[in-house]
Design an enzyme around this catalytic site. Structure first.
Site, PDB file in Angstrom:
ATOM      1  N   ASP A 126       0.839  -1.199   0.000  1.00  0.00           N
ATOM      2  CA  ASP A 126       0.000   0.000   0.000  1.00  0.00           C
ATOM      3  C   ASP A 126       0.879   1.256   0.000  1.00  0.00           C
ATOM      4  O   ASP A 126       1.957   1.259  -0.607  1.00  0.00           O
ATOM      5  CB  ASP A 126      -0.932  -0.025   1.224  1.00  0.00           C
ATOM      6  CG  ASP A 126      -2.267   0.652   0.954  1.00  0.00           C
ATOM      7  OD1 ASP A 126      -2.261   1.884   0.761  1.00  0.00           O
ATOM      8  OD2 ASP A 126      -3.302  -0.026   0.952  1.00  0.00           O
ATOM      9  N   HIS A 146      -3.727   6.046   3.686  1.00  0.00           N
ATOM     10  CA  HIS A 146      -4.394   4.890   3.084  1.00  0.00           C
ATOM     11  C   HIS A 146      -3.801   3.575   3.588  1.00  0.00           C
ATOM     12  O   HIS A 146      -4.529   2.651   3.972  1.00  0.00           O
ATOM     13  CB  HIS A 146      -4.273   4.984   1.561  1.00  0.00           C
ATOM     14  CG  HIS A 146      -5.146   4.044   0.804  1.00  0.00           C
ATOM     15  ND1 HIS A 146      -4.779   2.741   0.525  1.00  0.00           N
ATOM     16  CD2 HIS A 146      -6.369   4.216   0.240  1.00  0.00           C
ATOM     17  CE1 HIS A 146      -5.732   2.154  -0.176  1.00  0.00           C
ATOM     18  NE2 HIS A 146      -6.712   3.025  -0.366  1.00  0.00           N
ATOM     19  N   SER A 155     -11.067  -0.417  -1.283  1.00  0.00           N
ATOM     20  CA  SER A 155      -9.805  -0.462  -0.536  1.00  0.00           C
ATOM     21  C   SER A 155     -10.038  -0.879   0.906  1.00  0.00           C
ATOM     22  O   SER A 155      -9.181  -1.519   1.524  1.00  0.00           O
ATOM     23  CB  SER A 155      -9.142   0.924  -0.526  1.00  0.00           C
ATOM     24  OG  SER A 155      -8.467   1.174  -1.716  1.00  0.00           O
TER      25      SER A 155
END
Length: 733
Positions: free
Chosen positions: A140, A195, A520
């Site tokens: 990620d 994220h 996600s």
């Protein structure tokens, strides 16, 4: 004359030098990073780097190999990334030892209540000592190592088999929870966007009490396997390039992770041997590692799912029973419910409402109504709430112009997705937005206010989110994708305090925990469940773990969706962690099964390069059909308007009770005939396998239609459920 000749020579020489510089620059500019994929590593003694250099030397002239070779993949599979011209790529693609050559394209990054909603409470049966042997690899945007979600209090040393390393860069420290870190972009593995921290904590973060987002969604933030270890691989900053993604897979596999979650996807459909995630996940599967991947955020249209490989667990996003809303209160007392995660409280009871087209001096009425960039007059919007006919552009423009707040029209007419605005703002669907417009047109002095968001119960959950990408599968039409649905709407999890909580320039708020939505957020939920299953069954293959998740899922109904696509929206259903550890039967699949499938798409030489062995491919009618892969779901694409009879061949392994008898049950509301032979499977021992055949027959389906049913094997305790989908192409295909 000599002087004149020298001058001409000087000019000619100068032109030559400039031409060479320009040609060199042009050549440099024409080069782009490409991936040369060579398949599996050979079993004999082999020097990957030397081989990669020799291959490059055969196609590159007049350039330094060191300056062109970007990465060499040599730990878990074979290949390299290099700066190549179109001509060099073409030469490489024609070499026998090369599987594929493709540009390193840009992939996109695709979040307390979610686990409880699935019945996976904190007191559920989880053994910390066993769970701590499981390592979740997160590919990620990096990780924030100081987050409470990644503290190592109570953790012992990493598993002895762990081969990873903490190479997180300066001022980055790992511990006994966060046991590994690597980065392939920027200057460290530290998360700059939030994220990566969000996905890592969703999959395997510690249980952290009294967490909220400005008082919203208060509770305990935790991952699916709080006692598991995490290794982070940073490939996005913020762009995610394919050659870095492959490097992360190469390292994660060699490091010894057990499960990989990657919430990244490419916006377009790619062939299986030209997709970095598909390639990396294939080699992970070879080593017993299941990869969970987000389906994509390009819904609700069909055929938008980009994670298509059958060895990947492809995850769609769905809602939970908690919905965050906020309200618009008009001057006439009418209260309207909108969608946003709004943390602002307006100091006053009401404020002037204005439409974008009425507070602009330099744009067309349409552009001003949408509140496009540069259209709103700062003097005219000050102290007012602006109505904008576009929720995406209007938010940023109204904020930049200095408005007090904004009410935005969501043309998609969905209430399942809430963004975080930089000031008091909310989105309304068509019906409620028109109520505000009617009110404004009915009074000379329209007034209103926007309340702070609140959490309410959402009894309709779980529903697939509108943004979640749908099938069918454009590469393998008989393999249903996505595979499963998991929470992906308004999920609270760890975040990077370096990152802004919204995408609006000038919003300088920073938090430790943030609310995010997207597939996600769904992928790490599935990865957490896979790690949970792995902790109970450490010897299970990736296919067995995947099967256990798919066949124990809750059945779903997509009829309330904006564009119903049923199984092509949610696959086998909504993930059920508690049931997944005891599925009864599993549909097993090995590398050899996937090789047979690849033989249906590629020639034998190409398949051998991909597999790294001497695989042979059947010829002619013996090749078979992708629908015969021993997959937990059953799909078939048939010709429109023609009678059909589709056969499925499957085998199941007994992982429940040693002595067990399962009976086939068919659940169908469609006018198709479904027959299972045999209808009863009797097992005498664990790990015993049985085969069965199923025929689905019908009189013909219109263009662009599908029929759905389900096969359930039942032994009195276990319900082993597989969705059945037969469908046709749309008329324009």
């Amino acid at each position: 004359m000599a002087k004149h000749g020298a001058l001409l020579f000087y000019h000619a020489f100068t032109i030559l030098i400039l031409t060479m510089i320009l040609l060199s620059k042009a050549t440099s500019e024409d080069r782009e990073v490409s991936i040369v994929y060579l398949g599996s590593l050979p079993h004999e003694v082999y020097s990957p780097l030397s081989h990669h250099h020799s291959i490059l030397q055969r196609v590159i002239q007049g350039s330094s190999l060191e300056s062109l070779l970007v990465r060499s993949y040599k730990r878990s599979f074979n290949g390299f990334a290099a700066k190549l011209t179109d001509q060099e790529r073409e030469k490489l693609a024609n070499m026998k030892e090369v599987v594929s050559v493709f540009p390193s394209r840009t992939y996109q990054l695709q979040t307390t209540r979610s686990w409880d909603f699935m019945g996976f409470h904190e007191k559920i049966n989880q053994t910390a000592t066993v769970e701590s042997d499981v390592v979740v690899g997160v590919i990620d945007s990096g990780i924030w190592p100081e987050s409470e979600s990644f503290k190592d209090e109570g953790f012992g040393p990493p598993p002895k088999r762990w081969k990873g390393a903490c190479k997180g860069g300066n001022n980055f420290t790992c511990n006994n929870k966060l046991i590994g870190a690597r980065y392939y972009v920027a200057e460290s593995a530290r998360d700059g966007t939030g994220h990566g921290s969000h996905t890592a904590s969703t999959a395997a973060g510690n249980a952290v009490k009294d967490v909220s987002f400005y008082g919203l969604a208060q509770g305990t933030a935790r991952g699916g396997v709080p006692s598991a270890r995490i290794s982070a691989y940073k490939v996005c900053a913020p762009m995610c390039m394919a050659h870095n993604i492959l490097a992360a897979f190469d390292d994660a596999i060699a490091d010894g992770v057990d499960i990989i979650t990657i919430s990244i996807g490419f916006g377009f459909i790619q062939d299986l041997d030209r997709d970095a995630i598909s390639i990396g996940a294939f080699h992970a599967m070879e080593k017993g590692i299941l990869t969970s991947n987000s389906a994509g955020n390009n819904g609700p249209l069909g055929a938008t799912v980009s994670s298509l490989a059958p060895w990947i667990l492809t995850v769609a996003a769905s809602s939970t029973d908690r919905r965050i809303i906020d309200k618009v209160v008009l001057g006439n007392g009418t209260t309207l419910v909108g969608s946003s995660v709004n943390t602002f409280i307006l100091n006053g009871t009401s404020f002037p409402l204005v439409h974008g087209k009425d507070v602009s001096r330099n744009c067309t009425e349409r552009r001003a109504g949408r509140c496009e960039e540069g259209c709103l007059d700062s003097d005219l919007v000050k102290g007012k709430i602006v109505l904008c006919d576009d929720y995406d552009r209007g938010n940023k423009a109204a904020y930049k112009a200095g408005a007090l707040g904004s009410v935005l029209y969501n043309f998609r007419n969905t209430d399942d997705f809430s963004t975080i605005p930089p000031f008091a703002a909310t989105t309304l669907n068509e019906k409620t937005y028109s109520v505000v417009m009617s009110y404004m047109n009915s009074t000379r002095d329209p007034q209103g206010t926007i309340l702070k968001s609140e959490a309410i119960n959402n009894p309709a959950a779980p529903l697939v989110a509108l943004f979640s990408s749908r099938g069918p599968n454009l590469i393998l039409p008989d393999i249903i994708k996505p595979d499963i649905s998991a929470p992906g709407v308004q999920v609270l999890a760890a975040f990077s305090p370096d990152a802004s909580i919204s995408t609006t320039p000038g919003d300088n708020r920073h938090v430790q925990y943030n609310i995010m939505s997207g597939t996600s957020m769904a992928s790490p939920h599935a990865a957490g469940v896979a790690a949970y299953v792995k902790s109970f069954h450490p010897d299970w293959s990736p296919a067995a773990i995947k099967s256990s998740i798919m066949t124990t899922a809750w059945p779903m109904n997509d009829s309330q969706s904006y564009v119903p696509t049923y199984e092509f929206a949610y696959g086998s259903g909504h993930i059920n962690p508690v049931k997944a550890i005891n599925p009864g039967l599993v549909y097993e699949a090995s590398k050899e099964d996937y090789i047979r499938l690849l033989c249906m798409k590629y020639d034998e030489a190409r398949v051998r390069l991909l597999s790294g062995d001497n695989s042979t491919c059947p010829i002619g009618s013996d090749k078979g059909s992708p629908k015969d892969l021993n997959y937990p779901s059953m799909g078939a694409k048939v010709e429109p308007m023609k009678p059909f009879a589709v056969e499925f061949h499957r085998r199941v392994k007994n992982v429940g009770l040693a002595n067990a008898t399962y009976t086939a049950k068919i659940f169908s509301e469609s006018k198709v005939e479904i027959k299972v032979v045999p209808e009863v499977l009797s097992f005498k021992s664990l790990n015993e396998e049985k085969t069965f055949n199923m025929t689905v027959a019908g009189s013909g389906l219109p263009y662009g239609s599908q029929v759905s049913a389900a096969l359930v094997w039942f032994d009195g305790t276990h319900n082993v459920r597989s969705p059945i989908v037969v469908y046709t192409a749309a008329e324009h295909e």
